[in-house]
Enzyme design. Sequence first.
Site, PDB file in Angstrom:
ATOM      1  N   HIS A   1      -2.083   7.122   6.165  1.00 35.94           N
ATOM      2  CA  HIS A   1      -2.003   8.427   6.833  1.00 35.94           C
ATOM      3  C   HIS A   1      -3.369   9.089   6.975  1.00 35.94           C
ATOM      4  CE1 HIS A   1       2.407   9.011   7.006  1.00 35.94           C
ATOM      5  NE2 HIS A   1       2.438   8.315   5.887  1.00 35.94           N
TER       6      HIS A   1
ATOM      7  N   LYS B   1       9.331   7.126   4.932  1.00 36.44           N
ATOM      8  CA  LYS B   1       8.560   8.330   5.242  1.00 36.44           C
ATOM      9  C   LYS B   1       8.291   8.531   6.727  1.00 36.44           C
ATOM     10  CE  LYS B   1       5.986   8.648   0.909  1.00 36.44           C
ATOM     11  NZ  LYS B   1       4.648   8.547   0.330  1.00 36.44           N
TER      12      LYS B   1
ATOM     13  N   GLU C   1       0.478   3.098   1.150  1.00 33.60           N
ATOM     14  CA  GLU C   1       1.112   3.648   2.355  1.00 33.60           C
ATOM     15  C   GLU C   1       0.553   5.023   2.689  1.00 33.60           C
ATOM     16  OE1 GLU C   1       5.353   3.417   2.842  1.00 33.60           O
ATOM     17  OE2 GLU C   1       5.414   1.443   1.897  1.00 33.60           O
TER      18      GLU C   1
HETATM   19  N1  LIG Z   1      10.283   9.840   0.677  1.00 35.61           N
HETATM   20  C1  LIG Z   1       9.484   9.969  -0.378  1.00 35.61           C
HETATM   21  O1  LIG Z   1       9.311  11.053  -0.906  1.00 35.61           O
HETATM   22  C2  LIG Z   1       8.788   8.772  -0.955  1.00 35.61           C
HETATM   23  C3  LIG Z   1       7.958   8.918  -2.066  1.00 35.61           C
HETATM   24  C4  LIG Z   1       7.357   7.794  -2.626  1.00 35.61           C
HETATM   25  C5  LIG Z   1       7.578   6.547  -2.044  1.00 35.61           C
HETATM   26  N2  LIG Z   1       8.363   6.436  -0.938  1.00 35.61           N
HETATM   27  C6  LIG Z   1       8.595   5.136  -0.281  1.00 35.61           C
HETATM   28  O2  LIG Z   1       9.283   4.271  -1.157  1.00 35.61           O
HETATM   29  C7  LIG Z   1       9.012   2.937  -0.782  1.00 35.61           C
HETATM   30  C8  LIG Z   1       8.813   2.097  -2.025  1.00 35.61           C
HETATM   31  O3  LIG Z   1       7.615   2.517  -2.689  1.00 35.61           O
HETATM   32  P1  LIG Z   1       7.118   1.816  -4.009  1.00 35.61           P
HETATM   33  O4  LIG Z   1       5.954   2.603  -4.506  1.00 35.61           O
HETATM   34  O5  LIG Z   1       8.269   1.581  -4.919  1.00 35.61           O
HETATM   35  O6  LIG Z   1       6.605   0.407  -3.427  1.00 35.61           O
HETATM   36  P2  LIG Z   1       6.309  -0.913  -4.254  1.00 35.61           P
HETATM   37  O7  LIG Z   1       5.397  -1.725  -3.410  1.00 35.61           O
HETATM   38  O8  LIG Z   1       5.932  -0.583  -5.670  1.00 35.61           O
HETATM   39  O9  LIG Z   1       7.733  -1.644  -4.354  1.00 35.61           O
HETATM   40  C9  LIG Z   1       8.312  -2.318  -3.279  1.00 35.61           C
HETATM   41  C10 LIG Z   1       9.318  -3.328  -3.829  1.00 35.61           C
HETATM   42  O10 LIG Z   1       9.929  -4.007  -2.727  1.00 35.61           O
HETATM   43  C11 LIG Z   1       9.995  -5.405  -3.027  1.00 35.61           C
HETATM   44  N3  LIG Z   1      10.070  -6.177  -1.787  1.00 35.61           N
HETATM   45  C12 LIG Z   1       9.125  -6.299  -0.821  1.00 35.61           C
HETATM   46  N4  LIG Z   1       9.547  -7.145   0.138  1.00 35.61           N
HETATM   47  C13 LIG Z   1      10.780  -7.560  -0.242  1.00 35.61           C
HETATM   48  C14 LIG Z   1      11.723  -8.456   0.310  1.00 35.61           C
HETATM   49  N5  LIG Z   1      11.497  -9.084   1.453  1.00 35.61           N
HETATM   50  N6  LIG Z   1      12.893  -8.680  -0.356  1.00 35.61           N
HETATM   51  C15 LIG Z   1      13.153  -8.050  -1.535  1.00 35.61           C
HETATM   52  N7  LIG Z   1      12.301  -7.172  -2.107  1.00 35.61           N
HETATM   53  C16 LIG Z   1      11.127  -6.953  -1.466  1.00 35.61           C
HETATM   54  C17 LIG Z   1       8.733  -5.667  -3.802  1.00 35.61           C
HETATM   55  O11 LIG Z   1       8.816  -6.890  -4.521  1.00 35.61           O
HETATM   56  C18 LIG Z   1       8.699  -4.431  -4.705  1.00 35.61           C
HETATM   57  O12 LIG Z   1       9.545  -4.632  -5.823  1.00 35.61           O
HETATM   58  C19 LIG Z   1       7.791   2.987   0.130  1.00 35.61           C
HETATM   59  O13 LIG Z   1       8.172   2.708   1.458  1.00 35.61           O
HETATM   60  C20 LIG Z   1       7.300   4.403   0.002  1.00 35.61           C
HETATM   61  O14 LIG Z   1       6.733   4.904   1.186  1.00 35.61           O
HETATM   62  C21 LIG Z   1       8.981   7.527  -0.390  1.00 35.61           C
END
Ligand SMILES: NC(=O)c1ccc[n+]([C@@H]2O[C@H](COP(=O)([O-])OP(=O)(O)OC[C@H]3O[C@@H](n4cnc5c(N)ncnc54)[C@H](O)[C@@H]3O)[C@@H](O)[C@H]2O)c1
Length: 361
Positions: free
Chosen positions: A230, A155, A226
């Site tokens: 903001h 983001k 996250e």
């Molecule tokens: N662009 C958009 O519209 C939008 C919308 C929603 C979320 N997002 C982004 O998506 C991303 C993921 O969000 P989420 O809600 O799924 O987060 P989350 O915390 O639920 O999931 C993150 C995953 O990453 C894994 N992880 C963390 N460190 C790791 C590592 N070193 N090695 C392997 N795996 C690792 C965790 O175990 C977990 O499974 C975030 O950065 C969020 O900002 C973007």
Amino acid sequence: MDDITFAVLGTGGIGRRALEVSQHKDALTPVAACDRHGVAIDSAGLDVDELLEATEGNIDSGPQGEDVATDGGAVAEGDGATASGGVKQHGEGEGVVASAQAHPSEDPIQEIIDHGEAIDAVLLALPNYEHDFIPRTADRFVEGGYSGVLIDVLKRSRVIGMLDERSETLEQAGITFVCGAGATPGLLTGAAALAAQSFVEITDVDIWWGVGLESGYEDNRGTVREDIAHLPEYDLETARSLSEDDIEAIVDDHDGVLEFEDMEHADDVLLERAGVCDAADVTVGGVLDVRNDEKPTTTTVRVTGRTFDGETATNTFQLGDATSMAANVNGPALGYLKAGVRRNRAGEYGVVGPAELMPGF
Ligand SMILES: NC(=O)c1ccc[n+]([C@@H]2O[C@H](COP(=O)([O-])OP(=O)(O)OC[C@H]3O[C@@H](n4cnc5c(N)ncnc54)[C@H](O)[C@@H]3O)[C@@H](O)[C@H]2O)c1
């Protein structure tokens, strides 16, 4: 288009739903998925139903001490359940390891890199508390000799610059990196680029999103955390160190409804790099309601500009109120993934954003 094999890094709120949505898209075969505890790899295709069922209610989300920033990512057994990030732990094993297809790993991302030859595209659904985590993960893929598509749903605007710095290296490696390809940035950035086509000059792009997350709240704590970063009184560092209780208290203070203005969302730099407008002309804000599934406001993109024949007008794009965040992030992410693979197979490498995958400006 020929079949596409892909991997998902991060099986949290977004990654799990990406696997699910991929079952509804043509020619997409998920062959690997990992979180910070383990990895599942099957070149014949993962059994997505089994993986989702086994990890239901067992999402390993949020930051865990310093490990989020480490290259390896694995943490010691038992760390997760007590960490500030809060592991939803109802099954056996933490996170993806609850699936019979997965095994624990000290370095799950490296295992996927080592299988890179059989993977056309890698979706990075990883946290973004450390700005350089995704760029550094890209470095690891380059070092591991990967040449395919990397795609993220990040983001923050500042990460795009870090990826741009790597553009030449990625190009030389034969990697097409699609950045900021979720909902916003992503779907809405692409919509803005399309809406801009009527104009010869753009004066404003105004993105206003609404998300209702009651039933998805448990699974999307990573994103909620996250988003809290903001709010004016927080930043990434303070949001990262919040306990689950702190987050609940913030949510309570706001009666479950968090409103954001002037967010640092990469739609701005992504529209600028596509030549649509200046980053300064783009504003992003929105409302997140974690106590209702109904959206608190309709997600709307307004693009105001001047036509070649001197008229000033606003083109407006709206999402249906019944579309969930999961639908609006993962459908586009997988669609952009396919567009990235098409480019990669045509020999087009380097960094590309969602607006550049739309008609040119
Ligand atoms: N662009 C958009 O519209 C939008 C919308 C929603 C979320 N997002 C982004 O998506 C991303 C993921 O969000 P989420 O809600 O799924 O987060 P989350 O915390 O639920 O999931 C993150 C995953 O990453 C894994 N992880 C963390 N460190 C790791 C590592 N070193 N090695 C392997 N795996 C690792 C965790 O175990 C977990 O499974 C975030 O950065 C969020 O900002 C973007």
